[in-house]
Design an enzyme around this catalytic site. Structure first.
Site, PDB file in Angstrom:
ATOM      1  N   THR A 194      29.054 -13.100  68.764  1.00 27.46           N
ATOM      2  CA  THR A 194      29.415 -11.828  69.379  1.00 27.46           C
ATOM      3  C   THR A 194      29.015 -10.721  68.417  1.00 27.46           C
ATOM      4  OG1 THR A 194      31.596 -11.961  68.358  1.00 27.46           O
ATOM      5  CG2 THR A 194      31.394 -12.845  70.592  1.00 27.46           C
ATOM      6  N   ASP A 253      28.706 -20.645  75.469  1.00 23.47           N
ATOM      7  CA  ASP A 253      28.324 -20.675  76.885  1.00 23.47           C
ATOM      8  C   ASP A 253      27.218 -21.694  77.150  1.00 23.47           C
ATOM      9  OD1 ASP A 253      25.669 -19.274  76.480  1.00 23.47           O
ATOM     10  OD2 ASP A 253      27.026 -17.685  75.830  1.00 23.47           O
ATOM     11  N   ASP A 303      24.270 -17.322  67.358  1.00 20.73           N
ATOM     12  CA  ASP A 303      24.473 -16.692  68.663  1.00 20.73           C
ATOM     13  C   ASP A 303      25.911 -16.197  68.674  1.00 20.73           C
ATOM     14  OD1 ASP A 303      24.810 -15.987  71.276  1.00 20.73           O
ATOM     15  OD2 ASP A 303      24.503 -17.990  72.098  1.00 20.73           O
ATOM     16  N   ASP A 341      34.996 -23.413  63.016  1.00 20.96           N
ATOM     17  CA  ASP A 341      34.508 -22.164  62.436  1.00 20.96           C
ATOM     18  C   ASP A 341      33.088 -22.410  61.912  1.00 20.96           C
ATOM     19  OD1 ASP A 341      33.903 -20.064  60.738  1.00 20.96           O
ATOM     20  OD2 ASP A 341      35.929 -19.897  59.950  1.00 20.96           O
TER      21      ASP A 341
END
Lengths: 275, 275
Positions: free
Chosen positions: A157, A86, A155, A137
């Site tokens: 999930t 993001d 950062d 990755d």
């Protein structure tokens, strides 16, 4: 019609938010990706049914990933962000003029693409010439870059879906090897109310690899329990040894020179997990 | 049948918890009172549709109301709790042997009665001989007791229903008058994410009355936003002037000598509200 988004943060507890509009809802190669517009928190990025960030409270997470480590390392020139497509952590890193290059490696190019389109307040620095964006990755990238970074920020999930490998001891060893001799890394490490075992395990693993390990926390309203932890592993520099008076007042809404050390004062039950 | 309790913490955002059983649901003289048994947080006291406390996370709120003020005052002998009929703050006060008497004044005797019956872990010290329990309007009690208390703690509901008057400048003036010359008070003052104006207004009002005003915070998962603030008004002693090394390690799960000052380091956007 009244639409509400509900996230079950545990099997038995959740949050629910009234939504105005669904902007994106698709299955990418790696995860379910949604961007919804909520009344209370504005636009919200949701991956695999979990809130990743919202326009209203994103500053907490992104500032608190970036600044404690960057103000601990005396000369962070090259920084890696694993995940974080993001762009929020990148935006905060760009507030540090001493950073010459920030590399973002996210496995899912769709997160980057849709964040640029629908979350411009967050993704706004992804095209900065000091930033290199790589769709790959993170585990592999770390493996291929030894002794290269001053600071690495994870950062990710939560440890389900593509991020599972980012919570393994092998990954932390890879990070150690990808860091320079005085490098420092920070990872988001979930919450102690519902994920006590995760914090305990990460702490144990990181301690076996890094000489300096510190856990700090921040309040993030849309994350489970509102208490989010971050774990620092450092080869040399101790975030608690920083002279707070040398930290400048930059343009932030959560982090400050006063928060820098205070964030490391853990509630007693969290201290116990990190022993 | 699957039952879920949902609290709309704002018009557009809420929490939802799976419940096993409803133990109490009645309209008292003053408010809607419910005690429900949730899977995630155990038994939960709900007043006027708002979570007051849960067995799993109650320690945060109760410890953080009681200990910062009690470790700031050098000799707290007589303590008043306004509200707090569940007894949690009283339980924490009783951990201080120097307190000779703690008076609890709650307007709603039903809260006391049902807490004793269904929340014994929380209400367990209400029958301590050092405790006096009075069912009365806290505002009136304050008015009738001048220059009497060393410490006053306001453990109110949010400013709706019977607690509205507990957020007025007149009430803070009454507290000032009910305190001895070196007295100190603390009140829960809601959260800055959804109630910024309340924090700003309370801060302004308390500053006009007390020479020392400090705001601190704690993470409470079941309260709106998970970030809860507390405001201290003090005639003499400053909680930030306390030598942390003199604070003993007592039996707590959140508060500690290390948390004592760190809790006063506010996120920057909260600092702005308190200027």
């Amino acid at each position: 019609m009244e639409l509400w988004y509900t996230e079950k943060q545990t099997e038995y507890f959740g949050i629910t938010a009234k939504i105005k509009e669904t902007l994106v809802a698709e299955k990418t190669e790696f995860q379910d990706l949604a961007i919804i517009d909520t009344v209370e928190f504005g636009r919200m990025l949701v991956l695999d049914g979990m809130v990743m960030t919202t326009v209203k409270d994103e500053f907490v997470y992104h500032e608190m990933v970036a600044h404690p480590a960057l103000y601990t390392h005396p000369n962070p020139k090259k920084v890696l962000v694993v995940g974080g497509g993001d762009g929020g952590v990148i935006r905060e890193i760009m507030k540090h003029p001493e950073v010459e290059k920030a590399v973002l490696v996210d496995i899912d190019g769709k997160v980057i693409e849709y964040s640029k389109k629908f979350l411009p307040e967050i993704a706004c620095e992804l095209d900065n010439p000091r930033v290199e964006v790589i769709v790959n990755d993170g585990y592999m990238h770390i493996h291929d870059h030894k002794n290269e970074y001053d600071v690495i920020m994870v950062d990710s999930t939560e440890p389900v879906g593509p991020a599972v490998e980012l919570f393994t001891k092998g990954f932390y060893q890879g990070i150690y090897d990808a860091l320079k001799d005085d490098g420092i890394f920070v990872a988001q490490t979930d919450n102690p109310w519902f994920k006590a075992d995760l914090i305990r395990n990460v702490n144990r693993d990181v301690r076996e690899i890094f000489p300096v390990v510190r856990v700090y926390w921040a309040n993030i309203p849309t994350y489970p329990s509102g208490l989010w932890t971050f774990t620092i592993g450092s080869k040399k520099y101790d975030p608690l040894a920083v002279d707070e008076s040398t930290i400048p007042e930059i343009n932030t809404k959560y982090y400050s020179p006063r928060i820098h050390k205070a964030a490391f004062a853990l509630p007693k039950f969290v201290e116990e997990l990190c022993k």
